[in-house]
Scaffold this motif. Structure first.
Motif, PDB file in Angstrom:
ATOM      1  N   ARG A 134       0.834  -1.211   0.000  1.00  0.00           N
ATOM      2  CA  ARG A 134       0.000   0.000   0.000  1.00  0.00           C
ATOM      3  C   ARG A 134       0.862   1.253   0.000  1.00  0.00           C
ATOM      4  NH1 ARG A 134      -3.033  -3.386   3.557  1.00  0.00           N
ATOM      5  NH2 ARG A 134      -1.990  -2.452   5.363  1.00  0.00           N
ATOM      6  N   ARG A 138       1.328   4.101  -3.114  1.00  0.00           N
ATOM      7  CA  ARG A 138       1.196   5.555  -2.953  1.00  0.00           C
ATOM      8  C   ARG A 138       2.420   6.274  -3.507  1.00  0.00           C
ATOM      9  NH1 ARG A 138      -1.012   4.173   2.179  1.00  0.00           N
ATOM     10  NH2 ARG A 138       0.978   4.718   3.201  1.00  0.00           N
ATOM     11  N   GLU A 141       2.124   6.345  -7.199  1.00  0.00           N
ATOM     12  CA  GLU A 141       1.154   7.351  -7.637  1.00  0.00           C
ATOM     13  C   GLU A 141       1.742   8.767  -7.534  1.00  0.00           C
ATOM     14  OE1 GLU A 141      -2.284   8.746  -9.288  1.00  0.00           O
ATOM     15  OE2 GLU A 141      -1.531   6.686  -9.099  1.00  0.00           O
ATOM     16  N   ASN A 142       2.471   9.046  -6.456  1.00  0.00           N
ATOM     17  CA  ASN A 142       3.106  10.350  -6.295  1.00  0.00           C
ATOM     18  C   ASN A 142       4.159  10.582  -7.369  1.00  0.00           C
ATOM     19  OD1 ASN A 142       1.535  10.889  -4.058  1.00  0.00           O
ATOM     20  ND2 ASN A 142       3.091  10.102  -2.605  1.00  0.00           N
TER      21      ASN A 142
END
Length: 412
Positions: A134, A138, A141-142
């Motif tokens: 998880r 993230r 995605e960043n």
């Protein structure tokens, strides 16, 4: 002259006297030849339905005999059982040294604990991988958003193009990290199954070791007799080495060879549900036996029959040779006679006016009288009730031989 005549006169007188005595002597009666009569004993017969018996010879054995083997390699620490000893159920027969058993148990338990720890570690690692995935998603995605902003800045010529390449590298590294984490999570079920199998193997190994440790102290499962003992206290034995033989008294059998001529009678009796009983001849008190089955293979000499010992005793031993008398189906119109009355295999003698008369008979077996003496069973149409049969065995017996019989003995 007178002297010469005197001796001649004396001789002449003597001859005259001898002639007179010879003529006047008593004449003995002529001696006639007399026929010898052989003295014999007889027995009065009474044909009846007798149950013939057959004498068989066999050897004791036990289908429940087994050999105690060492479950593990080790040293013999205790051997209270002796060869031929009678033991009770629950008594110790042989035991291995605990010093050889306990380290194996400890090792098996340690391997099980290690396998369980590896399984738990795999579960914890899977939970950590899920949390890390998880976070890494993230970060990916960043990195993608940062790449998009960098593209806009490059298009406006606010930053150099090299910054766009750096942002792309950051996104690629984040994507690679996420892919590796997903692959690890995908392989988790197989790793978990492998660790679970390792735990099960360790548990099975511990159970086997505990079972072998329990078997290292062998106690009698039932009352029985110790056969041959192959070890002594202090011997170092390997796994599966034979230690001793043990067998119960119950279930003993006698394996006897039935002649080919009688084998079919035994097979038919079993097929018809008849119970053929037997008793021992050379063991006192006699053993009672019952025919249970016939061997599945025969040869030219006969077939083997197995008799169950109904009243086993502690003095019986496997391998003992024994003679038994087996009852067979009854034969009508048969006569039980002593074996001394039988000549050859098929002749007996009766009396006819003081002389022997041969009768051809057929042997149908043997039986025993009230005193346990063996008697041969014969049968013939010429044998009649009340007929005297000679029971004294004469080496020169022949029809017409004169005999002198005593009073006939009653048939037994």
């Amino acid at each position: 002259m007178r002297k010469r005549l005197t001796p001649a006169v004396i001789v002449l007188i003597g001859i005259v006297i001898f002639i007179i005595l010879r003529v006047t002597r008593d004449q003995p009666e002529p001696v006639g030849s007399q026929e010898r009569a052989w003295r014999v004993a007889t027995e009065t017969i009474s044909p009846d339905a007798f149950q013939p018996r057959l004498t068989l010879y066999g050897q004791l054995e036990s289908p429940r005999r087994f050999t105690v083997v060492a479950p593990l390699a080790g040293r013999i620490a205790a051997l209270p059982a002796n060869d031929g000893a009678s033991v009770r159920q629950g008594e110790l027969l042989v035991a291995l040294d605990d010093a050889d058993i306990q380290p194996r148990i400890a090792q098996a338990r340690a391997e099980l604990a290690d396998a369980k720890a590896q399984l738990e570690s795999e579960k914890l690692a899977n939970d950590a991988d899920q949390q890390a995935l998880r976070m890494e998603q993230r970060l990916e995605e960043n990195a993608r958003k940062a790449l998009e902003r960098m593209q806009q800045l490059v298009e406006r010529q606010m930053v150099p193009a090299v910054e766009l390449d750096n942002a792309q590298d950051v996104l690629d590294r984040a994507a690679l990290t996420v892919a590796n984490r997903k692959r690890s999570l995908t392989a988790h079920p197989s790793r978990l199954a492998a660790q679970q199998a390792r735990v099960e193997r360790a548990e099975a190994a511990l159970d086997s070791t505990l079972r072998d440790a329990e078997r290292s102290r062998f106690v009698a499962p039932f009352d029985g007799v110790v056969g041959s003992v192959q070890v002594a206290v202090g011997d170092q034995v390997g796994a599966n080495a034979s230690l001793l033989d043990f067998y119960p008294l119950e279930g003993m059998e006698l394996r006897a060879l039935v002649p080919q001529i009688h084998s079919q009678d035994f097979i038919n009796a079993l097929n018809e549900g008849q119970q053929l009983e037997a008793r021992s001849l050379d063991v006192q008190p006699p053993l009672e036996l019952t025919l249970t089955r016939i061997a599945g293979q025969a040869d030219a000499s006969g077939i083997e029959a197995l008799f169950r010992v109904e009243n086993p005793r502690v003095d019986l031993r496997l391998g003992n040779l024994m003679a038994i008398s087996v009852a067979r189906p009854s034969r009508n119109d048969s006569v039980a006679l002593p074996y001394s009355a039988l000549y050859g295999n098929n002749t007996v003698y009766t009396l006819n006016d003081g002389r022997l008369q041969a009768i051809a008979v057929e042997q149908v077996g043997e039986t025993r009288d009230a005193d346990g003496e063996r008697r041969v069973l014969v049968r013939s149409s010429q044998l009649q009730s009340g007929m005297p049969i000679v029971i004294t065995h004469l080496p020169n017996a022949i029809s017409g031989l004169k005999v002198d019989s005593s009073e006939p003995e009653p048939a037994q």
